[in-house]
Design a protein around this motif. Structure first.
Motif, PDB file in Angstrom:
ATOM      1  N   MET A   1      45.787  45.357  67.802  1.00  0.00           N
ATOM      2  CA  MET A   1      46.915  46.293  67.916  1.00  0.00           C
ATOM      3  C   MET A   1      47.269  46.891  66.564  1.00  0.00           C
ATOM      4  O   MET A   1      47.524  48.091  66.434  1.00  0.00           O
ATOM      5  CB  MET A   1      48.163  45.549  68.420  1.00  0.00           C
ATOM      6  N   ALA A   2      47.307  46.024  65.572  1.00  0.00           N
ATOM      7  CA  ALA A   2      47.697  46.478  64.234  1.00  0.00           C
ATOM      8  C   ALA A   2      46.718  47.515  63.703  1.00  0.00           C
ATOM      9  O   ALA A   2      47.120  48.509  63.089  1.00  0.00           O
ATOM     10  CB  ALA A   2      47.756  45.275  63.292  1.00  0.00           C
ATOM     11  N   THR A   3      45.449  47.294  63.946  1.00  0.00           N
ATOM     12  CA  THR A   3      44.439  48.248  63.480  1.00  0.00           C
ATOM     13  C   THR A   3      44.620  49.587  64.188  1.00  0.00           C
ATOM     14  O   THR A   3      44.558  50.656  63.564  1.00  0.00           O
ATOM     15  CB  THR A   3      43.030  47.688  63.748  1.00  0.00           C
TER      16      THR A   3
ATOM     17  N   SER B   1      53.935  46.582  77.621  1.00  0.00           N
ATOM     18  CA  SER B   1      55.113  47.395  77.343  1.00  0.00           C
ATOM     19  C   SER B   1      55.153  47.827  75.876  1.00  0.00           C
ATOM     20  O   SER B   1      54.636  47.145  74.997  1.00  0.00           O
ATOM     21  CB  SER B   1      56.382  46.615  77.678  1.00  0.00           C
ATOM     22  N   VAL B   2      55.846  48.960  75.644  1.00  0.00           N
ATOM     23  CA  VAL B   2      56.010  49.445  74.276  1.00  0.00           C
ATOM     24  C   VAL B   2      56.807  48.434  73.450  1.00  0.00           C
ATOM     25  O   VAL B   2      56.477  48.156  72.295  1.00  0.00           O
ATOM     26  CB  VAL B   2      56.716  50.817  74.283  1.00  0.00           C
ATOM     27  N   SER B   3      57.823  47.860  74.056  1.00  0.00           N
ATOM     28  CA  SER B   3      58.638  46.892  73.311  1.00  0.00           C
ATOM     29  C   SER B   3      57.818  45.662  72.949  1.00  0.00           C
ATOM     30  O   SER B   3      58.004  45.064  71.880  1.00  0.00           O
ATOM     31  CB  SER B   3      59.876  46.501  74.121  1.00  0.00           C
ATOM     32  N   GLY B   4      56.909  45.292  73.825  1.00  0.00           N
ATOM     33  CA  GLY B   4      56.049  44.144  73.528  1.00  0.00           C
ATOM     34  C   GLY B   4      55.140  44.418  72.337  1.00  0.00           C
ATOM     35  O   GLY B   4      54.953  43.552  71.469  1.00  0.00           O
ATOM     36  N   VAL B   5      54.601  45.615  72.301  1.00  0.00           N
ATOM     37  CA  VAL B   5      53.739  45.999  71.169  1.00  0.00           C
ATOM     38  C   VAL B   5      54.552  45.985  69.880  1.00  0.00           C
ATOM     39  O   VAL B   5      54.132  45.445  68.851  1.00  0.00           O
ATOM     40  CB  VAL B   5      53.127  47.403  71.400  1.00  0.00           C
ATOM     41  N   ARG B   6      55.734  46.588  69.958  1.00  0.00           N
ATOM     42  CA  ARG B   6      56.580  46.676  68.761  1.00  0.00           C
ATOM     43  C   ARG B   6      56.915  45.274  68.246  1.00  0.00           C
ATOM     44  O   ARG B   6      56.876  45.007  67.044  1.00  0.00           O
ATOM     45  CB  ARG B   6      57.842  47.462  69.103  1.00  0.00           C
ATOM     46  N   LYS B   7      57.231  44.382  69.162  1.00  0.00           N
ATOM     47  CA  LYS B   7      57.589  43.023  68.762  1.00  0.00           C
ATOM     48  C   LYS B   7      56.413  42.319  68.086  1.00  0.00           C
ATOM     49  O   LYS B   7      56.578  41.686  67.032  1.00  0.00           O
ATOM     50  CB  LYS B   7      58.027  42.235  70.009  1.00  0.00           C
ATOM     51  N   ARG B   8      55.234  42.461  68.656  1.00  0.00           N
ATOM     52  CA  ARG B   8      54.062  41.809  68.072  1.00  0.00           C
ATOM     53  C   ARG B   8      53.778  42.336  66.672  1.00  0.00           C
ATOM     54  O   ARG B   8      53.437  41.585  65.765  1.00  0.00           O
ATOM     55  CB  ARG B   8      52.839  42.035  68.974  1.00  0.00           C
ATOM     56  N   LEU B   9      53.903  43.642  66.510  1.00  0.00           N
ATOM     57  CA  LEU B   9      53.593  44.227  65.207  1.00  0.00           C
ATOM     58  C   LEU B   9      54.648  43.855  64.166  1.00  0.00           C
ATOM     59  O   LEU B   9      54.335  43.648  62.991  1.00  0.00           O
ATOM     60  CB  LEU B   9      53.447  45.747  65.324  1.00  0.00           C
ATOM     61  N   ARG B  10      55.882  43.759  64.598  1.00  0.00           N
ATOM     62  CA  ARG B  10      56.933  43.331  63.657  1.00  0.00           C
ATOM     63  C   ARG B  10      56.680  41.899  63.196  1.00  0.00           C
ATOM     64  O   ARG B  10      56.886  41.563  62.028  1.00  0.00           O
ATOM     65  CB  ARG B  10      58.300  43.428  64.322  1.00  0.00           C
TER      66      ARG B  10
ATOM     67  N   GLN C   1      53.927  42.019  60.779  1.00  0.00           N
ATOM     68  CA  GLN C   1      54.397  42.643  59.535  1.00  0.00           C
ATOM     69  C   GLN C   1      55.199  41.643  58.695  1.00  0.00           C
ATOM     70  O   GLN C   1      55.110  41.634  57.467  1.00  0.00           O
ATOM     71  CB  GLN C   1      55.254  43.850  59.872  1.00  0.00           C
ATOM     72  N   ALA C   2      55.961  40.816  59.392  1.00  0.00           N
ATOM     73  CA  ALA C   2      56.756  39.826  58.659  1.00  0.00           C
ATOM     74  C   ALA C   2      55.866  38.822  57.932  1.00  0.00           C
ATOM     75  O   ALA C   2      56.254  38.261  56.910  1.00  0.00           O
ATOM     76  CB  ALA C   2      57.676  39.093  59.642  1.00  0.00           C
ATOM     77  N   ARG C   3      54.683  38.605  58.479  1.00  0.00           N
ATOM     78  CA  ARG C   3      53.764  37.656  57.839  1.00  0.00           C
ATOM     79  C   ARG C   3      52.946  38.314  56.738  1.00  0.00           C
ATOM     80  O   ARG C   3      52.408  37.646  55.875  1.00  0.00           O
ATOM     81  CB  ARG C   3      52.824  37.055  58.890  1.00  0.00           C
ATOM     82  N   VAL C   4      52.802  39.616  56.826  1.00  0.00           N
ATOM     83  CA  VAL C   4      52.000  40.330  55.833  1.00  0.00           C
ATOM     84  C   VAL C   4      52.887  41.381  55.184  1.00  0.00           C
ATOM     85  O   VAL C   4      53.090  42.466  55.718  1.00  0.00           O
ATOM     86  CB  VAL C   4      50.767  41.003  56.481  1.00  0.00           C
ATOM     87  N   GLN C   5      53.375  41.075  54.031  1.00  0.00           N
ATOM     88  CA  GLN C   5      54.389  41.923  53.413  1.00  0.00           C
ATOM     89  C   GLN C   5      53.895  43.331  53.111  1.00  0.00           C
ATOM     90  O   GLN C   5      54.664  44.276  53.085  1.00  0.00           O
ATOM     91  CB  GLN C   5      54.873  41.266  52.114  1.00  0.00           C
ATOM     92  N   SER C   6      52.584  43.491  52.864  1.00  0.00           N
ATOM     93  CA  SER C   6      52.092  44.789  52.417  1.00  0.00           C
ATOM     94  C   SER C   6      51.932  45.795  53.542  1.00  0.00           C
ATOM     95  O   SER C   6      51.677  46.970  53.286  1.00  0.00           O
ATOM     96  CB  SER C   6      50.747  44.624  51.703  1.00  0.00           C
TER      97      SER C   6
ATOM     98  N   GLU D   1      56.126  49.811  56.992  1.00  0.00           N
ATOM     99  CA  GLU D   1      57.249  49.605  57.907  1.00  0.00           C
ATOM    100  C   GLU D   1      56.857  50.023  59.317  1.00  0.00           C
ATOM    101  O   GLU D   1      56.178  51.021  59.520  1.00  0.00           O
ATOM    102  CB  GLU D   1      58.444  50.460  57.469  1.00  0.00           C
ATOM    103  N   VAL D   2      57.287  49.246  60.288  1.00  0.00           N
ATOM    104  CA  VAL D   2      57.033  49.614  61.677  1.00  0.00           C
ATOM    105  C   VAL D   2      58.122  50.581  62.116  1.00  0.00           C
ATOM    106  O   VAL D   2      59.297  50.259  62.062  1.00  0.00           O
ATOM    107  CB  VAL D   2      57.043  48.368  62.580  1.00  0.00           C
ATOM    108  N   SER D   3      57.705  51.745  62.518  1.00  0.00           N
ATOM    109  CA  SER D   3      58.686  52.730  62.971  1.00  0.00           C
ATOM    110  C   SER D   3      59.010  52.483  64.440  1.00  0.00           C
ATOM    111  O   SER D   3      58.439  51.622  65.076  1.00  0.00           O
ATOM    112  CB  SER D   3      58.124  54.134  62.792  1.00  0.00           C
ATOM    113  N   HIS D   4      59.905  53.252  64.945  1.00  0.00           N
ATOM    114  CA  HIS D   4      60.312  53.083  66.349  1.00  0.00           C
ATOM    115  C   HIS D   4      59.661  54.099  67.257  1.00  0.00           C
ATOM    116  O   HIS D   4      60.104  54.309  68.367  1.00  0.00           O
ATOM    117  CB  HIS D   4      61.829  53.153  66.466  1.00  0.00           C
ATOM    118  N   ALA D   5      58.646  54.767  66.765  1.00  0.00           N
ATOM    119  CA  ALA D   5      57.982  55.810  67.568  1.00  0.00           C
ATOM    120  C   ALA D   5      57.305  55.203  68.779  1.00  0.00           C
ATOM    121  O   ALA D   5      56.836  54.084  68.723  1.00  0.00           O
ATOM    122  CB  ALA D   5      56.980  56.530  66.718  1.00  0.00           C
TER     123      ALA D   5
END
Lengths: 162, 275
Positions: free
Chosen positions: A117-119, A138-147, A150-155, A158-162
């Motif tokens: 997903m991240a790629t 779901s879109v919210s599920g994707v957003r949650k996974r990516l957040r 992201q929290a584990r990989v600081q670099s 930012e995950v946008s809300h698009a």
């Protein structure tokens, strides 16, 4: 659903090869990874999605290539792909080093691969909605996974809300 | 998502190209990037497909895929020889050229990869040699130029090591054949066809199998067999006959060649040495 290997390769082989070449930056590695994608497709043919295989194979090609990047400790060769290297190397509770576990997750709607997903989101530029469509979640599920990733990989950006 | 997308996402383009993109997503894609940009990207995909089809023919890739599947299904053989990608067009071309005049371990071995060799020569080259022959090529890294691997043809008795990458080939004046090998642990591996139930018809009188192998650490020897016949035959029967000879010979000893009526047989034995 039985897999006709020549017919399936005829239709999707170029897409899989292209994806592996793009992520691995090496023809030989890409050829090996592409073959592995089709082997795994046949091996798991009892869990295939009953729709076009493009989305599934693209995800599989991404996952197998990321595993190759990790296991070979090899960085992508395309400029600007440091992000991809970050994603491939990221520590993740979803340990993707074992192909069987990767496929189990790919084929399990409840636990799609965060790394893939991240790629698709950060490297390919797909929106959350487009990633969600590709994974059938779901879109919210994707957003949650990516957040969470992201929290584990600081670099990671930012995950946008698009 | 990234705020400024330079190019349409690859998956969406691929799906559009394949006719698998949902209509609503297609509409949004066209709205976001414009018809002209999308058409240009689709044109690039078509050109890329043409290049990839020529470079990685369906027959070669599906042969390698089926061989991997066959190896994984045969749990007893799993891990013995690691299947690798085929050597690639330039290296395959170099191997074919060697098939015209195989080298021996004594004549210096390597031939350059033939960079710039037209892969179409694979089909155009007329192979000369024995009527029935196992042909094995080893990919060898050139210590003077690590990016320039060499291909060498291996003769009977050539020492090989775990980790060596071998490309198998054959020559046969009979249209049906099966290629198998036995290692020092007594493990029998089927190389052609990819599964015992598959047709043993050779695609041509001489050629290379569409994949390479990395040798494992089994000791003593790797012995290859090519059984050829004028008519179709059950591959399993040949495999069983070889297995019987393996059991008679005992572990660590090369088995006798099975005597099967109507078959011609060629063998090539490689000597395993420690790295």
């Amino acid at each position: 659903m039985a897999i006709d290997i020549p017919a399936t390769y005829d239709r999707y082989g170029a897409m899989v090869l292209r994806r592996c070449r793009r992520l691995l930056g090496d023809d030989t590695l890409a050829q090996d990874a592409a073959q592995e994608v089709f082997v795994q497709l046949v091996t798991h043919n009892d869990k295939l999605e009953d729709r076009g295989l493009s989305s599934l194979l693209f995800r599989m090609a991404t996952g197998v290539s990321l595993n190759r990047l990790r296991s070979r400790r090899r960085h992508p060769e395309h400029p600007g792909d440091a992000l991809l290297a970050d994603i491939a190397a990221a520590e993740d509770p979803e340990e993707l080093s074992a192909a069987r576990r990767l496929l189990a997750r790919l084929f399990d709607d409840e636990q799609p691969s965060t790394r893939v997903m991240a790629t698709m989101h950060w490297v390919d530029g797909m929106t959350h909605a487009e990633v969600a469509e590709a994974f059938g979640m779901s879109v919210s599920g994707v957003r949650k996974r990516l957040r969470e990733l992201q929290a584990r990989v600081q670099s990671l950006p930012e995950v946008s809300h698009a | 998502m990234p705020e400024h997308r330079q190019a349409p996402p690859p998956l969406l383009l691929e799906q559009l190209h394949l006719g698998e993109l949902p209509a609503e997503q297609e509409r949004l894609l066209l709205q976001r990037y414009g018809r002209e940009a999308i058409d240009a990207a689709l044109h690039e995909l078509s050109e890329s497909n043409t290049m990839l089809s020529a470079r990685y023919p369906t027959q070669v890739m599906t042969g390698a895929i089926e061989a991997r599947l066959a190896q994984r299904r045969a749990t007893g053989r799993r891990g013995r020889l690691r299947l690798l990608w085929a050597l690639g067009p330039a290296l395959m071309a170099a191997a074919v050229l060697l098939m015209v005049r195989p080298s021996t371990p004594d004549d210096g071995g390597g031939v350059s990869t033939g960079v710039g060799t037209d892969p179409s020569d694979l089909e155009a080259t007329r192979i000369k040699g024995e009527a029935l022959e196992v042909r094995i090529f080893r990919r060898r890294e050139n210590p003077a130029a690590a990016e320039n691997p060499f291909i060498e043809a291996l003769a009977d008795g050539t020492p090989v090591r775990a980790g060596d990458v071998l490309q198998l080939g054959y020559a046969s004046d009979k249209p049906y054949a099966t290629m198998l090998s036995v290692d020092g642990r007594g493990t029998v591996t089927l190389h052609f066809p990819t599964a015992p139930e598959r047709d043993a018809k050779l695609p041509k009188h001489s050629g290379l199998l569409p994949f390479a192998y990395e040798l494992d650490d089994s000791p003593h020897f790797e012995r290859f067999y090519l059984f050829a016949h004028n008519r179709p035959f059950p591959v399993q029967r040949v495999q069983d006959a070889l297995q019987t000879q393996v059991e008679k010979a005992g572990r660590g000893k090369p088995p006798a060649t099975p005597s099967l009526p109507g078959f011609d047989v060629a063998t090539l034995e490689l000597r395993k040495v420690k790295p």
